[in-house]
Design a protein around this motif. Structure first.
Motif, PDB file in Angstrom:
ATOM      1  N   VAL A  96       0.902  -1.231   0.079  1.00  7.36           N
ATOM      2  CA  VAL A  96      -0.074  -0.062  -0.085  1.00  7.36           C
ATOM      3  C   VAL A  96       0.801   1.141   0.045  1.00  7.36           C
ATOM      4  O   VAL A  96       1.927   1.382   0.765  1.00  7.36           O
ATOM      5  CB  VAL A  96      -0.973  -0.063   1.254  1.00  7.36           C
ATOM      6  CG1 VAL A  96      -1.705   1.447   1.336  1.00  7.36           C
ATOM      7  CG2 VAL A  96      -1.803  -1.123   1.215  1.00  7.36           C
ATOM      8  N   SER A 100       2.255   9.779  -2.481  1.00  5.49           N
ATOM      9  CA  SER A 100       2.054  10.043  -3.907  1.00  5.49           C
ATOM     10  C   SER A 100       3.390  10.475  -4.547  1.00  5.49           C
ATOM     11  O   SER A 100       3.884  11.412  -4.020  1.00  5.49           O
ATOM     12  CB  SER A 100       0.971  10.903  -4.465  1.00  5.49           C
ATOM     13  OG  SER A 100      -0.261  10.376  -4.067  1.00  5.49           O
ATOM     14  N   LYS A 122       0.764   6.143  -5.900  1.00  2.10           N
ATOM     15  CA  LYS A 122      -0.376   7.137  -5.256  1.00  2.10           C
ATOM     16  C   LYS A 122      -1.009   6.855  -3.879  1.00  2.10           C
ATOM     17  O   LYS A 122      -1.435   5.605  -3.766  1.00  2.10           O
ATOM     18  CB  LYS A 122      -1.442   7.058  -6.560  1.00  2.10           C
ATOM     19  CG  LYS A 122      -2.390   8.256  -6.153  1.00  2.10           C
ATOM     20  CD  LYS A 122      -3.581   8.110  -7.411  1.00  2.10           C
ATOM     21  CE  LYS A 122      -4.641   9.237  -6.925  1.00  2.10           C
ATOM     22  NZ  LYS A 122      -6.018   8.867  -7.665  1.00  2.10           N
ATOM     23  N   ASP A 125      -3.326   3.943  -2.806  1.00  2.00           N
ATOM     24  CA  ASP A 125      -3.376   2.677  -3.608  1.00  2.00           C
ATOM     25  C   ASP A 125      -2.619   1.492  -3.243  1.00  2.00           C
ATOM     26  O   ASP A 125      -1.904   1.688  -2.426  1.00  2.00           O
ATOM     27  CB  ASP A 125      -2.847   3.225  -5.124  1.00  2.00           C
ATOM     28  CG  ASP A 125      -3.780   3.947  -5.943  1.00  2.00           C
ATOM     29  OD1 ASP A 125      -4.897   4.296  -5.489  1.00  2.00           O
ATOM     30  OD2 ASP A 125      -3.321   4.517  -7.261  1.00  2.00           O
TER      31      ASP A 125
END
Length: 132
Positions: A96, A100, A122, A125
């Motif tokens: 994870v 970003s 990011k 994400d």
């Protein structure tokens, strides 16, 4: 050459501390920040286990990795048997991103060279892959 220049630290493993919570609280040694980390990591472990359809006991201690500009982690394999090692028998990796990186910065990608895939980090994400 070094395999990596980043630094990492494990998050407190709740499977060790949850059974001891009452005793830790009674002793007065449990600081609120540590208690928060234990419960937060337990919540994360439960969600990851549910997503992977495995018991929480199969989730290893979570790790935070920090990369400063110019730091890296060279191509490697996340399953120890790839290197004939008895450690890190990690059949699946769940990554994870907590921050970003703009594509124009030119770095920070997670790359799978054999698949010709690069993922730009990011925040929020995640990616998952099989190591076996």
């Amino acid at each position: 050459a070094a395999p990596r220049t980043s630094s990492s630290c494990p998050i407190i493993w709740p499977l060790v501390y949850l059974p001891k919570m009452d005793a830790l609280k009674a002793s007065g040694r449990l600081k609120p920040a540590i208690e928060d980390e234990i419960y937060f990591s337990w919540l994360l472990m439960q969600r990851i286990a549910l997503f992977l359809d495995v018991d929480e006991s199969y989730i290893e201690p979570l790790q935070l990795i920090r990369y400063n500009p110019g730091q890296f982690y060279r191509q490697h394999h996340d399953h120890g048997s790839y290197y004939d090692a008895d450690t890190e028998q990690r059949p699946t990796t769940f990554l994870v991103f907590l921050s970003s990186i703009p594509p124009e910065d030119g770095g920070g990608y997670t790359t799978f060279n054999n698949l010709d895939i690069s993922i730009i980090p990011k925040a929020g994400d995640g990616i998952i892959w099989s190591n076996v």
